[in-house]
Design a protein around this motif. Structure first.
Motif, short mmCIF file in Angstrom:
data_model
loop_
_atom_site.label_atom_id
_atom_site.label_comp_id
_atom_site.label_asym_id
_atom_site.label_seq_id
_atom_site.Cartn_x
_atom_site.Cartn_y
_atom_site.Cartn_z
N ASP A 139 68.53 19.34 39.60
CA ASP A 139 67.12 19.69 39.79
C ASP A 139 66.77 21.08 39.26
N HIS A 140 67.64 21.65 38.41
CA HIS A 140 67.36 22.96 37.83
C HIS A 140 68.06 23.05 36.48
N MET A 141 67.83 24.17 35.77
CA MET A 141 68.43 24.35 34.45
C MET A 141 69.21 25.65 34.42
N THR A 142 70.45 25.56 33.98
CA THR A 142 71.31 26.73 33.86
C THR A 142 72.61 26.28 33.19
N LEU A 143 73.75 26.88 33.56
CA LEU A 143 75.06 26.49 33.05
C LEU A 143 75.63 25.34 33.87
N PHE A 144 76.17 24.31 33.20
CA PHE A 144 76.72 23.17 33.91
C PHE A 144 78.08 22.77 33.34
N ALA A 145 78.86 22.12 34.19
CA ALA A 145 80.13 21.53 33.77
C ALA A 145 80.56 20.54 34.84
N VAL A 146 81.56 19.72 34.51
CA VAL A 146 82.14 18.80 35.48
C VAL A 146 83.48 19.36 35.92
N LEU A 147 83.65 19.51 37.23
CA LEU A 147 84.88 20.06 37.79
C LEU A 147 85.65 18.97 38.52
N LEU A 148 86.94 19.15 38.63
CA LEU A 148 87.78 18.28 39.44
C LEU A 148 88.02 18.99 40.77
N VAL A 149 87.55 18.40 41.85
CA VAL A 149 87.63 19.07 43.15
C VAL A 149 88.35 18.17 44.15
N GLU A 150 89.04 18.82 45.07
CA GLU A 150 89.70 18.10 46.16
C GLU A 150 88.66 17.77 47.21
N VAL A 151 88.71 16.59 47.75
CA VAL A 151 87.72 16.18 48.74
C VAL A 151 88.42 15.71 50.01
N ILE A 152 87.73 15.97 51.10
CA ILE A 152 88.15 15.41 52.40
C ILE A 152 87.25 14.20 52.62
N ASN A 153 87.79 13.04 52.35
CA ASN A 153 86.97 11.83 52.31
C ASN A 153 86.92 11.09 53.63
N ILE A 154 85.84 10.40 53.83
CA ILE A 154 85.71 9.48 54.93
C ILE A 154 85.49 8.09 54.35
N ASP A 155 86.34 7.18 54.70
CA ASP A 155 86.17 5.82 54.22
C ASP A 155 84.81 5.28 54.64
N GLY A 156 84.16 4.53 53.72
CA GLY A 156 82.81 4.05 53.98
C GLY A 156 82.66 3.27 55.27
N SER A 192 85.29 19.32 31.62
CA SER A 192 84.36 18.99 30.55
C SER A 192 84.02 20.25 29.75
N THR A 193 83.22 20.07 28.75
CA THR A 193 82.65 21.19 28.03
C THR A 193 81.64 21.89 28.94
N VAL A 194 81.50 23.20 28.76
CA VAL A 194 80.48 23.94 29.50
C VAL A 194 79.20 23.96 28.66
N ILE A 195 78.08 23.61 29.30
CA ILE A 195 76.81 23.52 28.60
C ILE A 195 75.75 24.34 29.33
N ARG A 196 74.90 25.00 28.54
CA ARG A 196 73.78 25.75 29.12
C ARG A 196 72.48 25.10 28.64
N VAL A 197 71.56 24.84 29.57
CA VAL A 197 70.25 24.29 29.25
C VAL A 197 69.19 25.23 29.81
N GLU A 198 68.30 25.72 28.94
CA GLU A 198 67.28 26.66 29.38
C GLU A 198 65.96 26.40 28.65
N VAL A 199 64.87 26.76 29.31
CA VAL A 199 63.53 26.76 28.72
C VAL A 199 63.13 28.20 28.50
N ILE A 200 62.54 28.50 27.37
CA ILE A 200 62.25 29.87 26.99
C ILE A 200 61.35 30.56 28.02
N GLY A 201 61.83 31.69 28.51
CA GLY A 201 61.04 32.53 29.40
C GLY A 201 60.76 31.96 30.77
#
Length: 458
Positions: A153-170, A82-91
């Protein structure tokens, strides 16, 4: 941001910025992120009013910045989707939000050409620490094929990454959870029973080996009990509860492994020196090692944690074939998880396996010298099985599984390890029998050593 007195867009060569002066009518304020170019996708954000509760009115501004290039954040070949986005509150450093920041990310589609499983993962860029992407504090929900919702639960730099997972079937996760909880409950009960039997039965106290067995039972009791609270604590709003449970699980796990190693050391001394293993303050020294070494390791991690990101807390286990996650309290830093635990376990497992093989060979060698019996009696086989339990060699099944995809091994692993407390309880009960004959050297010999000495006499 300091000089902006009204909502304004800024467009620079490498990034686009919007500064919004907040008026706080609702709990969430929707803001559309600026575009770096006409081809850039539109990103919708929802800013929680909670972030401005303790901020002076003149500084109630939020900045949303979009980067044109992601190369500066792709140092370790992360698959940023995804696009990289930064969200911040002044000071302000905005953390631990009750109402999370929500971002709707348009994501790049991908085609999976391998047998590995991948998922989208909302992550933040740790600028003040390791300069890597981390998922802590963010939940991921895939709204559609090309849109991912991130709740953080916080504000900083964010993006969506594609990661490999070791899954457990539900379904497997649910079955394994029942097995683990029932097994851990029974193991905790029998471990506690071993401790109580040792305290109130004089015969049980007659041998040093029983003191070691009971110490291992105490560590397993603490491990099983804390494990059963892991999922519950992960749902608590007070994060310190989850941290406490995670620390307790880690400490009791290391204690259990240490006492298994002590079982092996004691057994080796009995085999090598037979009657002459008297060591001054033997049990006191073993207790300092069994309970003290894990305390030093965990205490050191907690001390370092005050200076860096938390090592303990809630982590999400992703279930395969769904977007659902299951939070548990455990170690959040992979380097600590594998660097400390796996190394510690490997050393203990290899040492205990060598001792088990050595003692088993000795037992069957003595059997071959005995011409009275041609078959291996049940007593010999039960002794070896008991040794496997005491030394925790069934924990080595973790090396045989191919992640979580090897379900048979995972089932055997859960059943055998959760019932370890019951097996030790049987050993302690057997040694606590009032009609058992005690030798003068009984305070220095173990159950297995008594059997070996009997063989040597024949």
């Amino acid at each position: 941001m300091e000089k902006t007195n009204y909502s304004t867009d800024y467009n620079f060569e490498g990034f686009a910025l919007i500064v919004v002066v907040m008026n706080l009518p609702n709990s969430l304020v929707p803001i559309t992120a600026p575009k770096v170019s006409n081809k850039a996708p539109k990103i919708q954000t929802f800013i929680p009013v909670e972030a401005f509760q303790n901020v002076p009115e003149a500084k109630q501004k939020v900045a949303i910045l979009i980067y044109d290039s992601i190369q500066q954040f792709n140092k370790k070949n992360y698959s940023i989707m995804s696009t990289v986005i930064r969200v911040e509150v002044i000071g302000c450093d905005i953390v631990n939000l009750t109402n999370p920041l929500i971002i709707h990310f348009p994501v790049n589609n991908y085609t999976n050409h391998s047998t590995k499983s991948y998922i989208y993962s909302c992550q933040y860029y740790d600028e003040q620490g390791s300069n890597t992407w981390k998922p802590d504090g963010c939940n991921t929900t895939q709204i559609s094929d090309d849109v991912v919702k991130c709740s953080c639960d916080h504000m900083t730099l964010f993006a969506v990454l594609l990661v490999e997972v070791i899954n457990i079937d539900g379904q497997h996760w649910e079955i394994l959870s029942y097995i683990s909880y029932v097994g851990c409950g029974l193991s905790a009960v029998f471990s506690a029973s071993s401790v109580l039997l040792f305290i109130f039965n004089r015969n049980a106290k007659a041998e040093v080996s029983n003191s070691i067995h009971v110490s291992l039972s105490g560590a397993l009791f603490l491990l099983n009990l804390s494990f059963m609270f892991s999922e519950w604590a992960a749902t608590m709003t007070v994060k310190e509860v989850c941290v406490f449970i995670a620390v307790t699980i880690h400490y009791s796990l290391l204690c259990s492994l240490t006492w298994m190693a002590i079982e092996a050391v004691h057994l080796y001394l009995l085999l090598a020196r037979v009657f002459n293993i008297y060591i001054k303050y033997y049990m006191v020294k073993l207790s300092l090692i069994g309970w003290g070494v894990p305390a030093v390791l965990v205490g050191s991690l907690l001390s370092v944690q005050q200076l860096t990101d938390p090592f303990y807390g809630a982590i999400n286990v992703t279930l395969s074939n769904s977007n659902a996650t299951n939070p548990v309290c455990w170690i959040t830093e992979p380097l600590i998880l594998y660097g400390v635990n796996l190394t510690y376990f490997t050393i203990v497992f290899l040492f205990n396996t060598i001792v088990l093989i050595t003692v088993s060979r000795h037992i069957f060698k003595l059997k071959k010298l005995d011409n009275k019996h041609k078959k291996i009696p049940a007593k010999d086989a039960s002794t070896v099985l008991g040794l496997m339990c005491l030394l925790g060699t069934s924990w080595g099944l973790v090396f045989l599984g191919s992640g979580y995809t090897s379900y048979p091994i995972l089932y055997v692993f859960c059943i055998s390890n959760t019932m370890q407390g019951f097996s030790i309880f049987l050993w302690v009960c057997w040694k606590a029998r009032p009609d058992k004959q005690k030798e003068a050297h009984s305070k220095s010999v173990s159950t297995v050593d008594t059997f070996i000495i009997e063989k040597q006499k024949e």
